[in-house]
Scaffold this motif. Structure first.
Motif, PDB file in Angstrom:
ATOM      1  N   VAL A  26       0.835  -1.201   0.000  1.00 55.75           N
ATOM      2  CA  VAL A  26       0.000   0.000   0.000  1.00 55.75           C
ATOM      3  C   VAL A  26       0.873   1.256   0.000  1.00 55.75           C
ATOM      4  O   VAL A  26       0.534   2.257  -0.637  1.00 55.75           O
ATOM      5  N   MET A  88      -3.794  -6.279   3.458  1.00 51.20           N
ATOM      6  CA  MET A  88      -4.849  -5.296   3.253  1.00 51.20           C
ATOM      7  C   MET A  88      -5.563  -4.937   4.551  1.00 51.20           C
ATOM      8  O   MET A  88      -6.236  -3.901   4.637  1.00 51.20           O
ATOM      9  N   SER A  90      -5.899  -3.842   8.584  1.00 50.88           N
ATOM     10  CA  SER A  90      -5.151  -2.952   9.474  1.00 50.88           C
ATOM     11  C   SER A  90      -5.728  -2.986  10.885  1.00 50.88           C
ATOM     12  O   SER A  90      -5.749  -1.970  11.590  1.00 50.88           O
ATOM     13  N   ASP A 147     -13.494   1.035   7.086  1.00 50.49           N
ATOM     14  CA  ASP A 147     -12.739   1.180   5.834  1.00 50.49           C
ATOM     15  C   ASP A 147     -11.614   0.161   5.697  1.00 50.49           C
ATOM     16  O   ASP A 147     -11.412  -0.399   4.610  1.00 50.49           O
ATOM     17  N   ALA A 148     -10.843  -0.036   6.767  1.00 47.98           N
ATOM     18  CA  ALA A 148      -9.601  -0.799   6.672  1.00 47.98           C
ATOM     19  C   ALA A 148      -9.709  -2.234   7.175  1.00 47.98           C
ATOM     20  O   ALA A 148      -8.750  -2.991   7.060  1.00 47.98           O
ATOM     21  N   SER A 152     -12.504  -4.667   3.793  1.00 50.26           N
ATOM     22  CA  SER A 152     -11.555  -5.613   3.186  1.00 50.26           C
ATOM     23  C   SER A 152     -12.080  -7.042   3.276  1.00 50.26           C
ATOM     24  O   SER A 152     -12.014  -7.809   2.305  1.00 50.26           O
ATOM     25  N   HIS A 167     -10.775  -2.448  -3.801  1.00 47.22           N
ATOM     26  CA  HIS A 167     -11.271  -1.632  -2.695  1.00 47.22           C
ATOM     27  C   HIS A 167     -10.155  -0.888  -1.997  1.00 47.22           C
ATOM     28  O   HIS A 167     -10.253   0.316  -1.726  1.00 47.22           O
ATOM     29  N   ARG A 168      -9.070  -1.588  -1.671  1.00 47.44           N
ATOM     30  CA  ARG A 168      -7.988  -0.932  -0.925  1.00 47.44           C
ATOM     31  C   ARG A 168      -7.329   0.167  -1.760  1.00 47.44           C
ATOM     32  O   ARG A 168      -6.951   1.222  -1.239  1.00 47.44           O
ATOM     33  N   ASN A 171      -9.747   3.120  -1.772  1.00 44.66           N
ATOM     34  CA  ASN A 171      -9.730   3.752  -0.454  1.00 44.66           C
ATOM     35  C   ASN A 171      -8.467   4.579  -0.249  1.00 44.66           C
ATOM     36  O   ASN A 171      -8.503   5.679   0.314  1.00 44.66           O
ATOM     37  N   THR A 172      -7.338   4.068  -0.733  1.00 41.96           N
ATOM     38  CA  THR A 172      -6.080   4.803  -0.628  1.00 41.96           C
ATOM     39  C   THR A 172      -6.097   6.063  -1.479  1.00 41.96           C
ATOM     40  O   THR A 172      -5.663   7.137  -1.036  1.00 41.96           O
TER      41      THR A 172
END
Length: 305
Positions: A26, A88, A90, A147-148, A152, A167-168, A171-172
Motif C-alpha cells: 500500500v 490489506m 489494518s 474502511d480498513a 476488506s 477496494h484498498r 480507499n487509498t
C-alpha cells in the motif's frame, strides 16, 4: 469454506505480526499515486484526468490479480490470498495507534496525545483539548474499522483478490486525492465517488455490527436520526451507530487547517475520553470475530445444503 479459512488465517497473521514496517504494498501504491498525480493534475479537464490516473493505477493490478485467481492451483492461490488479505487488513495497526492516544490521555500528557492523534486524523491537533483528542481518536477507530477492516473482509468474501485489491486502492486514492480543496476538488472526484460506492454496503454492515454488539436500540436510533446529516454518506451511519452502541457523544466542532468546522453531533451520552477509545477498539475486534463466525456458519450451511 476456503474463503472463511483465508479470512481467519489473515486475521490471525494480522494479530501476530501487524503491518510490515518495510515494503508494504500500500505504501508503494501510494508513492506511485503521488508521482502520477504530480504529472497529471494540471490544466483543465481535471475530472477526466483524475479518472484516467486512477484507472492507470488500478486496472493493471486488478487484471493481474484476476489472472492469478484463474490460473494458479488452489493451494498456491490460497497461500497468496492469505498473505494479500493480511496485508490489506489494518486491525492491529489501528488498535495500536488508538491505544497510544488513550495511554497518553490517561497519563495526562496532552502534548503526547495530540502528537499521537495527529498521525491518524487530518484535523489540527495543536488546537485539540483532551476531549477533542479522545473524540478524534474514537471516531477514527470506528470509521477506519469500517474502511480498513470490515470492507476488506467484505470485498474478499464477495470478489476474492480482485475485489479486496480494488477496494484498498480506491480507499487509498480517496485518502490521498479526496480532499475538497483547490488541488483535488476535481482531480480526486472519480476516486472519491468510487470509494463511496465500494464502501456503501460494507459501511452499513459495519454499522449493523456495531449496533448488534453494543446498545442496539440507541445505536439504531442514532443511525436513523443522525447518520444522514454527516458529510460522508458512509462515515455517518458507521460513526452514528458506533457512538450509540458505546453510549457516547461524538462529532461537534473540530479544528482543521482551514479553520473550525462545525459538524453534526453523533451518539448520545458522555463525551469521549480515553476509555471510549479503548471501547471502540474492542467493538471493532468483537465485530471481526462476529463476522468470521458468520462466514463459517454460512460455509457450513452451504456445505449442508
Amino acid at each position: 469454506m476456503l474463503t472463511a479459512g483465508v479470512c481467519i488465517l489473515a486475521v490471525i497473521l494480522d494479530r501476530l505480526f501487524g503491518e510490515p514496517n518495510r515494503w508494504h504494498p500500500v505504501v508503494g501504491f501510494g508513492a506511485a499515486a503521488s508521482w502520477l498525480e504530480k504529472r497529471m493534475n494540471h490544466s483543465n479537464r481535471r475530472v477526466i484526468r483524475g479518472a484516467v490516473a486512477a484507472c492507470i493505477l488500478m486496472v493493471p493490478v486488478v487484471f493481474v490479480s484476476w489472472l492469478v485467481t484463474i490460473s494458479l492451483p488452489t493451494p498456491v492461490l490460497v497461500l497468496i490470498e492469505v498473505i494479500v488479505l493480511w496485508l490489506m487488513l489494518s486491525l492491529r495497526g489501528l488498535a495500536e495507534h488508538g491505544l497510544v492516544v488513550a495511554d497518553a490521555l490517561d497519563s495526562k500528557d496532552l502534548m503526547a496525545s495530540r502528537e499521537a492523534v495527529g498521525r491518524i486524523v487530518s484535523r489540527n491537533p495543536a488546537e485539540l483539548t483532551e476531549t477533542g483528542v479522545a473524540t478524534a481518536a474514537t471516531e477514527s477507530m470506528l470509521e477506519n474499522g469500517a474502511d480498513a477492516v470490515f470492507a476488506s473482509l467484505f470485498w474478499f468474501a464477495v470478489a476474492g483478490l480482485p475485489g479486496v485489491l480494488l477496494h484498498r486502492m480506491a480507499n487509498t486514492l480517496d485518502a490521498m486525492w479526496g480532499y475538497r480543496n483547490e488541488r483535488f476538488l476535481y482531480f480526486g472526484r472519480f476516486a472519491a465517488r468510487l470509494d463511496d460506492v465500494m464502501n456503501w454496503i460494507p459501511a452499513r454492515l459495519t454499522a449493523t455490527t456495531y449496533a448488534l454488539l453494543g446498545d442496539t436500540r440507541l445505536a439504531l436510533q442514532c443511525w436513523r436520526e443522525q447518520g444522514a446529516a454527516w458529510e460522508s454518506p458512509n462515515a455517518g451511519p458507521v460513526m452514528a451507530a458506533g457512538a450509540g452502541a458505546l453510549n457516547i457523544s461524538l462529532g461537534g466542532p473540530a479544528p482543521y487547517a482551514e479553520g473550525l468546522r462545525e459538524r453534526p453531533l453523533l451518539g448520545k451520552g458522555p463525551l469521549a475520553n480515553a476509555q471510549s477509545i479503548r471501547a471502540s477498539i474492542q467493538l471493532v475486534r468483537r465485530g471481526v470475530w462476529f463476522w468470521l463466525a458468520g462466514l463459517v456458519l454460512l460455509a457450513l450451511a452451504g456445505a449442508g445444503a
